[in-house]
Design a protein around this motif. Structure first.
Motif, PDB file in Angstrom:
ATOM      1  N   PHE A 273       3.097   6.909 -14.634  1.00 14.89           N
ATOM      2  CA  PHE A 273       3.909   6.385 -13.535  1.00 14.89           C
ATOM      3  C   PHE A 273       3.019   5.867 -12.409  1.00 14.89           C
ATOM      4  O   PHE A 273       3.301   4.814 -11.824  1.00 14.89           O
ATOM      5  CB  PHE A 273       4.870   7.455 -13.006  1.00 14.89           C
ATOM      6  N   THR A 274       1.939   6.578 -12.115  1.00 18.68           N
ATOM      7  CA  THR A 274       1.013   6.128 -11.077  1.00 18.68           C
ATOM      8  C   THR A 274       0.413   4.774 -11.456  1.00 18.68           C
ATOM      9  O   THR A 274       0.303   3.881 -10.607  1.00 18.68           O
ATOM     10  CB  THR A 274      -0.100   7.169 -10.858  1.00 18.68           C
TER      11      THR A 274
ATOM     12  N   ASP B 128      14.677   6.229  -0.578  1.00 14.97           N
ATOM     13  CA  ASP B 128      13.988   5.103  -1.217  1.00 14.97           C
ATOM     14  C   ASP B 128      14.853   3.860  -1.439  1.00 14.97           C
ATOM     15  O   ASP B 128      14.392   2.746  -1.200  1.00 14.97           O
ATOM     16  CB  ASP B 128      13.350   5.537  -2.538  1.00 14.97           C
ATOM     17  N   PRO B 129      16.106   3.988  -1.884  1.00 11.80           N
ATOM     18  CA  PRO B 129      16.914   2.773  -2.056  1.00 11.80           C
ATOM     19  C   PRO B 129      17.210   2.050  -0.737  1.00 11.80           C
ATOM     20  O   PRO B 129      17.367   0.830  -0.730  1.00 11.80           O
ATOM     21  CB  PRO B 129      18.211   3.273  -2.693  1.00 11.80           C
ATOM     22  N   VAL B 130      17.258   2.786   0.358  1.00 14.94           N
ATOM     23  CA  VAL B 130      17.441   2.149   1.670  1.00 14.94           C
ATOM     24  C   VAL B 130      16.241   1.251   1.953  1.00 14.94           C
ATOM     25  O   VAL B 130      16.400   0.086   2.350  1.00 14.94           O
ATOM     26  CB  VAL B 130      17.611   3.219   2.777  1.00 14.94           C
TER      27      VAL B 130
ATOM     28  N   LEU C  21       0.824  -1.210   0.000  1.00 15.92           N
ATOM     29  CA  LEU C  21       0.000   0.000   0.000  1.00 15.92           C
ATOM     30  C   LEU C  21       0.858   1.262   0.000  1.00 15.92           C
ATOM     31  O   LEU C  21       0.532   2.254  -0.663  1.00 15.92           O
ATOM     32  CB  LEU C  21      -0.935   0.015   1.215  1.00 15.92           C
ATOM     33  N   MET C  22       1.962   1.237   0.717  1.00 16.04           N
ATOM     34  CA  MET C  22       2.853   2.404   0.770  1.00 16.04           C
ATOM     35  C   MET C  22       3.445   2.698  -0.609  1.00 16.04           C
ATOM     36  O   MET C  22       3.533   3.863  -1.006  1.00 16.04           O
ATOM     37  CB  MET C  22       3.974   2.176   1.787  1.00 16.04           C
ATOM     38  N   ILE C  23       3.830   1.679  -1.347  1.00 21.09           N
ATOM     39  CA  ILE C  23       4.414   1.925  -2.668  1.00 21.09           C
ATOM     40  C   ILE C  23       3.335   2.388  -3.637  1.00 21.09           C
ATOM     41  O   ILE C  23       3.595   3.197  -4.534  1.00 21.09           O
ATOM     42  CB  ILE C  23       5.219   0.710  -3.192  1.00 21.09           C
ATOM     43  N   ALA C  24       2.102   1.931  -3.448  1.00 27.69           N
ATOM     44  CA  ALA C  24       1.005   2.445  -4.279  1.00 27.69           C
ATOM     45  C   ALA C  24       0.810   3.929  -4.027  1.00 27.69           C
ATOM     46  O   ALA C  24       0.654   4.726  -4.959  1.00 27.69           O
ATOM     47  CB  ALA C  24      -0.287   1.678  -3.983  1.00 27.69           C
ATOM     48  N   GLY C  25       0.841   4.324  -2.768  1.00 29.98           N
ATOM     49  CA  GLY C  25       0.715   5.740  -2.427  1.00 29.98           C
ATOM     50  C   GLY C  25       1.890   6.557  -2.942  1.00 29.98           C
ATOM     51  O   GLY C  25       1.717   7.686  -3.420  1.00 29.98           O
ATOM     52  N   ALA C  26       3.078   5.993  -2.852  1.00 28.96           N
ATOM     53  CA  ALA C  26       4.269   6.706  -3.340  1.00 28.96           C
ATOM     54  C   ALA C  26       4.180   6.962  -4.839  1.00 28.96           C
ATOM     55  O   ALA C  26       4.709   7.958  -5.337  1.00 28.96           O
ATOM     56  CB  ALA C  26       5.528   5.897  -3.023  1.00 28.96           C
ATOM     57  N   GLY C  27       3.487   6.085  -5.543  1.00 28.15           N
ATOM     58  CA  GLY C  27       3.337   6.272  -6.983  1.00 28.15           C
ATOM     59  C   GLY C  27       2.485   7.464  -7.359  1.00 28.15           C
ATOM     60  O   GLY C  27       2.555   7.963  -8.481  1.00 28.15           O
TER      61      GLY C  27
ATOM     62  N   GLY D 249       9.441  -1.436  -6.804  1.00 28.76           N
ATOM     63  CA  GLY D 249       8.647  -0.210  -6.763  1.00 28.76           C
ATOM     64  C   GLY D 249       9.416   0.942  -6.135  1.00 28.76           C
ATOM     65  O   GLY D 249       9.391   2.067  -6.645  1.00 28.76           O
ATOM     66  N   TRP D 250      10.131   0.678  -5.046  1.00 32.40           N
ATOM     67  CA  TRP D 250      10.917   1.743  -4.408  1.00 32.40           C
ATOM     68  C   TRP D 250      12.060   2.186  -5.302  1.00 32.40           C
ATOM     69  O   TRP D 250      12.413   3.373  -5.332  1.00 32.40           O
ATOM     70  CB  TRP D 250      11.425   1.307  -3.032  1.00 32.40           C
ATOM     71  N   LEU D 251      12.645   1.266  -6.045  1.00 29.89           N
ATOM     72  CA  LEU D 251      13.718   1.654  -6.972  1.00 29.89           C
ATOM     73  C   LEU D 251      13.161   2.480  -8.128  1.00 29.89           C
ATOM     74  O   LEU D 251      13.790   3.459  -8.559  1.00 29.89           O
ATOM     75  CB  LEU D 251      14.458   0.418  -7.476  1.00 29.89           C
ATOM     76  N   LEU D 252      11.979   2.112  -8.627  1.00 30.14           N
ATOM     77  CA  LEU D 252      11.334   2.917  -9.670  1.00 30.14           C
ATOM     78  C   LEU D 252      11.018   4.314  -9.138  1.00 30.14           C
ATOM     79  O   LEU D 252      11.209   5.314  -9.839  1.00 30.14           O
ATOM     80  CB  LEU D 252      10.048   2.244 -10.157  1.00 30.14           C
ATOM     81  N   HIS D 253      10.567   4.388  -7.897  1.00 32.73           N
ATOM     82  CA  HIS D 253      10.262   5.687  -7.307  1.00 32.73           C
ATOM     83  C   HIS D 253      11.530   6.521  -7.135  1.00 32.73           C
ATOM     84  O   HIS D 253      11.496   7.750  -7.259  1.00 32.73           O
ATOM     85  CB  HIS D 253       9.538   5.524  -5.969  1.00 32.73           C
TER      86      HIS D 253
END
Length: 139
Positions: free
Chosen positions: A53-54, A107-109, A31-37, A74-78
């Motif tokens: 991107f979303t 994000d990479p962390v 859910l967090m990565i969906a929101g980050a998108g 997803g975090w790497l894409l963000h």
């Protein structure tokens, strides 16, 4: 501090999330990565690409419901999206010029933690992989 604090935030994010039990931990992170998108969608400055991107991160988040690997991707894409916004678009926080750069460092962390399978705090201390069911990224 501009480069250290985002790393601290990423580590704190992983540590706090590691307190959640599986499978809730993975689902919350999906859910967090969906929101980050969608964080840049109302003024990110990249036009229709913000919607594309979303949509991409929504798909990745959906797959992340069953796969830590997809959440990490997803975090790497963000991260890439943050870098683009730092140089070409608008910052993630309108009044903080370097906020997208900070997000690109943080994000990479988080992605590394996710790509390790989102281990719990106990598993992080032991240095092992999660004892949960294997990642179903290929399903």
């Amino acid at each position: 501090m501009q480069y250290v604090m985002p790393v601290v935030v990423g580590v704190l994010y992983a540590l706090l999330n590691s307190l959640l039990r599986e499978p809730h931990r993975r689902r919350v992170n999906a859910l967090m990565i969906a929101g980050a998108g969608a964080v840049y969608i109302s003024g990110g400055g990249l036009g229709g690409w913000e919607f594309a991107f979303t949509a991409l991160l929504t798909y990745v988040a959906y797959r992340g419901l069953e796969s830590w690997t997809f959440i990490g991707i997803g975090w790497l894409l963000h991260t890439v999206w943050d870098v683009l916004h730092h140089f070409k678009g608008s910052p993630i926080i309108p009044f903080a010029h370097s906020s997208s750069l900070g997000c690109a460092i943080c994000d990479p962390v988080i992605a590394l933690w996710c790509l390790r399978g989102g281990p719990s705090l106990r598993e992080l201390v032991r240095g092992g992989r999660p004892a949960a069911a294997p990642d179903r990224a290929t399903a």
